[in-house]
Design an enzyme around this catalytic site. Structure first.
Site, mmCIF file in Angstrom:
data_model
loop_
_atom_site.group_PDB
_atom_site.id
_atom_site.type_symbol
_atom_site.label_atom_id
_atom_site.label_comp_id
_atom_site.label_asym_id
_atom_site.label_seq_id
_atom_site.Cartn_x
_atom_site.Cartn_y
_atom_site.Cartn_z
ATOM 1 C CD GLU A 9 2.586 -2.322 -6.402
ATOM 2 O OE1 GLU A 9 3.075 -3.477 -6.238
ATOM 3 O OE2 GLU A 9 2.462 -1.611 -5.640
ATOM 4 C CG ASP A 18 0.137 -2.686 -3.522
ATOM 5 O OD1 ASP A 18 -0.858 -2.746 -4.276
ATOM 6 O OD2 ASP A 18 0.868 -3.469 -3.386
ATOM 7 C CG ASP A 43 3.581 -0.118 0.082
ATOM 8 O OD1 ASP A 43 3.748 0.179 -1.140
ATOM 9 O OD2 ASP A 43 4.267 -1.391 0.552
ATOM 10 C CD GLU A 97 9.769 -0.519 -2.837
ATOM 11 O OE1 GLU A 97 10.566 -1.023 -3.620
ATOM 12 O OE2 GLU A 97 10.121 -0.110 -1.799
ATOM 13 C CE1 TYR A 146 -0.272 -3.964 -0.354
ATOM 14 C CE2 TYR A 146 0.611 -2.392 1.318
ATOM 15 C CZ TYR A 146 0.763 -3.200 0.114
ATOM 16 O OH TYR A 146 2.021 -3.100 -0.667
ATOM 17 N NE ARG A 190 5.040 -6.320 0.562
ATOM 18 C CZ ARG A 190 4.737 -6.432 -0.772
ATOM 19 N NH1 ARG A 190 3.626 -5.867 -1.105
ATOM 20 N NH2 ARG A 190 4.952 -7.427 -1.404
ATOM 21 C CG HIS A 210 -3.632 4.802 5.882
ATOM 22 N ND1 HIS A 210 -2.898 5.693 6.339
ATOM 23 C CD2 HIS A 210 -3.533 4.764 4.363
ATOM 24 C CE1 HIS A 210 -2.197 6.447 5.258
ATOM 25 N NE2 HIS A 210 -2.614 5.846 4.072
#
Length: 834
Positions: free
Chosen positions: A8, A81, A83, A85, A288, A290, A333
């Site tokens: 990303e 990423d 998640d 999104e 990560y 988020r 996770h």
């Protein structure tokens, strides 16, 4: 064999390419590359809510480059990423690059380290379409809500307003808290506290005890009577209790707890926290950022144990496995933690260092032993008040445990009581009964709003920061400091000399970085609650999030969920078309003008709330006056409204001329006899002096500001204007070097463009040519409306004219500037429209 890995962000790409080696090329998508088309709703409501996607205009060049690389590669790896999104971005990449969704390799990792990257490459999967559908359902539902609600607000209340499934609920929370505060009626009680002297058998002072009476008194008379009884009483230790206690560490950070702790401990805004955490993640320093999980991997727990035993000793180590309360936690996770526990501090920008250490301390503390405490409670008897008593409490840390690295403030409160025995006598030192007022509910700050949204199940880790940013950008909420007001309180003092009662003053109600709703927030919230109650219902919003989770598990179809929502939502949109503007905008009649008999109203307008005299009938033009700062539409009365029409007010005339000279010799001043006029504008009260000269008078009432105060404000404004100019250029007066909040900068008065000056540069040494060059390369000023934005490129700037006169080479530089600007604007974007 050539491999193309797409991530990303460009910062992440550089780090990962270093780990993968020469057979891998790593490129960035710069966040989302596609979104629902901007023209129209972009959703086919009649055919399964099918969205129409388009490649974002600023990503077309990047997508073209990625297509070429993908065609020339043996294998494409989508490493966005982990998640929802990120899963959606991977799917959009596959669609845009003509990759087979069923076979294209998808890899995920929650930390950017070589072991994590290698493990991901060794264990690829394919795109999880259930996660994609969950994200797509959220995006479509939010587009429907925004697309159908916002035009209603434009037509019925004011142009430019917006509504959103999560943002409108966040605004409602803030509006309702403000109503609670306004309805709050303060009551007071009297609290007893002070110091007693601990005596030896011989009557000598051997120590002091800070004591208090747990129960309060409702009035001063009862509190005074209690103090009078104590003044003649015999005091002794009735009971002495010591208990061991423990204090356990908190779980590692999730997104919301990191935002809250960074706010309270570091003073960061939610948005600032996420920006800094993003940089730490992309540089491989933390996992990560988020996530709503508090879980740590077994590898991380083992690594933390090794570090703790090495740095502090085996007695400080206590491995723990935390479980996330939310069973549907989908965003990641693992909790936020350092990728290497042996690294306590990292190089880089100061705020990055501060946030990293906060994350490191919280994560390492979660794997450490509890702090061991000794808590002591002493009860002091009063012989002439056998049913009453005073108490003293102390707490001391006997083993610091996790507090060694992550202190929650316990040590600052530690108090070791002096040795004493039951029956030991005490003597009055000093006691007081102080009037204490009940506090209204606390206003939200960014961190407490995030905590409330999370507790209510509204939004997800990726939505908190953009939601809070959006409600401020839309003008529904302002974040600011507000000064408290002085209030009186009573206090009764008792010491060896007797009783004394005093009336004292204190500042109460001061606010720092709190979220305040604007009048338009209240109007929009009331309108939406009345006509679209389900959308603003807290439980409904939380239930929608649960349904997204269910879609992500593959248990329900996303089209089914949207169909259920839309069949209930759209009829309410149609019904709202019949609501009048007066009802929607909550225009309120105040009565009639006492002299003219004209009707008076309070309304909302483009620049905020205002009072109107007259209704425009009989060709008479209504008169208008803006509300003063702090005045509210729903509480202003006729008398207060009439006061607003006393403005503009002639405060007086300048008693003497005043002038100031800038470094370039230009004069700023006001002449003797010049009228000083107090006015109220849409952005607050101000003084007018001379032609088009204004001075804001924040903190003063334009109806009561004195001539002396006004003269001082005008003189200070003139002096500040003169001091602002650092350097000018006679050959081009439009280009100036001015003093700004963060130091000197270059500006062009014609184009309104600004250019930076480095901290280590001497602004006075800069030439006109250098200033013009920097202005040409600087980005265009922020939007000034669509028409202005369209016309801007055709307008030849004064800076460019000067550059053209100097040399042909400068003309070439000016032509190349837009290309640089485009490159600079290329950033990672992850849209969360809620």
């Amino acid at each position: 064999m050539t491999n193309l890995v797409i991530v990303e962000s460009p910062a992440k790409a550089k780090t990962i390419e270093k780990y993968l080696g020469k057979d891998f090329v790593v490129r960035s998508s710069y966040g989302h590359i596609r979104d629902i088309q901007k023209k129209g709703m972009g959703i086919d409501l009649q055919n399964g809510f099918e969205p129409s996607y388009e490649i974002s205009s600023d990503k077309k060049k990047n997508v073209t480059e990625l297509r070429k690389l993908a065609k020339g590669s043996d294998q494409v790896w989508l490493a966005t990423d982990e998640d929802r999104e990120g899963e959606a971005i991977a799917w959009h990449l596959a669609e845009a690059l003509n990759l087979d969704v069923k076979t294209t390799k998808r890899i995920v990792f929650h930390e950017i380290t070589k072991p994590a990257i290698t493990h991901a490459v060794d264990h690829p999967r394919t795109i999880d379409m259930d996660l994609v559908h969950a994200q797509q359902a959220r995006r479509i539902l939010d587009r429907i809500v925004g697309f159908e609600l916002s035009p209603i607000l434009w037509k019925k209340i004011r142009t430019g307003l917006s509504a959103g499934r999560v943002q409108s609920v966040a605004v409602r929370l803030i509006v309702e808290r403000e109503k609670e505060i306004e309805a709050f009626e303060a009551s007071s009680v009297f609290r007893i506290q002070g110091v007693l002297d601990l005596l030896s058998p011989a009557g000598e002072k051997v120590g002091e005890l800070d004591v208090k009476r747990t129960a309060t008194f409702e009035n001063e008379a009862d509190a005074t009577a209690f103090l009078q009884s104590v003044s003649s009483a015999n005091l002794q230790v009735l009971s002495l209790e010591e208990k061991p206690a423990k204090r356990a560490p908190k779980a590692p950070f999730t997104t919301s707890t990191l935002q809250q702790e960074a706010s309270s401990k570091l003073g960061f805004s939610v948005k600032q926290t996420m920006m800094i955490a993003q940089r730490l993640y992309e540089s491989g320093k933390i996992t990560y950022m988020r996530t709503d999980s508090v879980n740590l991997s077994e590898v991380a727990i083992a690594q933390a144990e090794t570090q703790i035993k090495s740095a502090y000793g085996a007695e400080y180590s206590k491995p723990r496995r935390y479980k996330t309360k939310n069973a549907d936690a989908q965003e990641a996770h693992e909790a936020i933690r350092p990728t290497d526990f042996s690294t306590e501090n990292v190089p880089g920008e100061r705020n990055e260092q501060r946030l990293y250490q906060l994350i490191w301390r919280r994560a390492i503390a979660s794997q450490m032993a509890e702090a061991q405490l000794k808590r002591t409670t002493v009860e002091i008897g009063i012989d002439n008040l056998p049913t009453d008593k005073l108490t003293a409490k102390g707490e001391v840390v006997t083993f610091d445990g996790f507090l060694k690295v992550y202190d929650f403030g316990g040590k600052d409160d530690d108090k070791l009581l002096p040795p004493m025995t039951i029956g030991q006598a005490l003597r009055l030192g000093a006691l007081s009964a102080r009037e204490s007022f009940a506090r209204p509910p606390a206003r939200y700050n960014e961190a407490s709003l995030v905590r409330t949204l999370e507790e209510m199940g509204i939004g997800r880790p990726s939505t908190y920061a953009p939601t809070i940013d959006t409600v401020q950008q839309r003008g529904y909420v302002v974040k600011e400091d507000r000064e408290g007001k002085e209030r009186e309180y009573r206090e009764v003092f008792l010491n060896a000399e007797g009783l004394e009662a005093k009336t004292l003053t204190e500042m109460a109600g001061s606010e720092k970085n709190k979220l305040f709703p604007t009048d338009i927030a209240g109007i929009v919230t009331n309108f939406l609650t009345k006509h679209f109650g389900e959308v603003l219902d807290y439980h409904f919003t939380a239930n929608v999030e649960e349904k997204f989770d269910t879609i992500a598990k593959g248990k329900i179809q996303w089209q089914q969920m949207l169909e259920e929502f839309y069949t209930q939502f759209h009829p309410k949109v149609e019904a709202a078309e019949d609501v009048s503007r007066e009802e929607a905008g909550q225009a309120r009649p105040l009565g009639n003008h006492p002299e003219t008999g004209e009707p008076m109203f309070v309304k909302i307008g483009r620049y905020g709330p205002y009072v109107q005299i007259g209704d425009g009938e009989n060709d008479e033009k209504p008169r208008f006056a803006s509300l003063m700062p702090g005045q509210k539409m729903d509480v202003i009365n006729l008398e207060q409204a009439l006061e607003l029409f006393k403005l503009p007010r002639h405060v007086g005339d300048m008693p003497e001329s005043y002038s100031a000279t800038a470094v370039d010799g230009s004069k700023f001043g006001v002449d003797k006899g010049q009228a000083l006029i107090a006015k109220q504008g849409p952005f607050g009260p101000y003084l007018e002096y001379g032609t088009k000269k204004y001075a804001p008078i924040k903190g003063f009432d334009p109806l009561s500001i004195t001539l002396e105060e006004s003269v001082a404000i005008v003189e200070a404004k003139i002096q500040a204007e003169a001091e602002k100019i650092v350097k000018t250029f006679p050959e081009n007066p439009d280009v100036k070097i001015l003093k700004g909040r963060w130091g000197p900068y270059i500006t062009d008065l014609t184009t309104k463009k600004n250019a930076k000056i480095a901290k280590d540069e001497d602004a006075l040494e800069l030439s006109l040519e250098e200033c013009v060059k920097r202005l040409d390369e600087a980005p265009e000023p922020k939007k000034r409306g669509r028409a202005a934005a369209k016309k801007a490129p055709a307008k030849k700037t004064a800076a460019k004219k000067t550059a053209a006169k100097k040399s042909t080479a400068k003309k070439t530089t000016a032509k190349k500037a837009p290309a640089k600007k485009t490159t600079a604007k290329k950033t990672t974007t992850r849209k969360t429209s809620e």
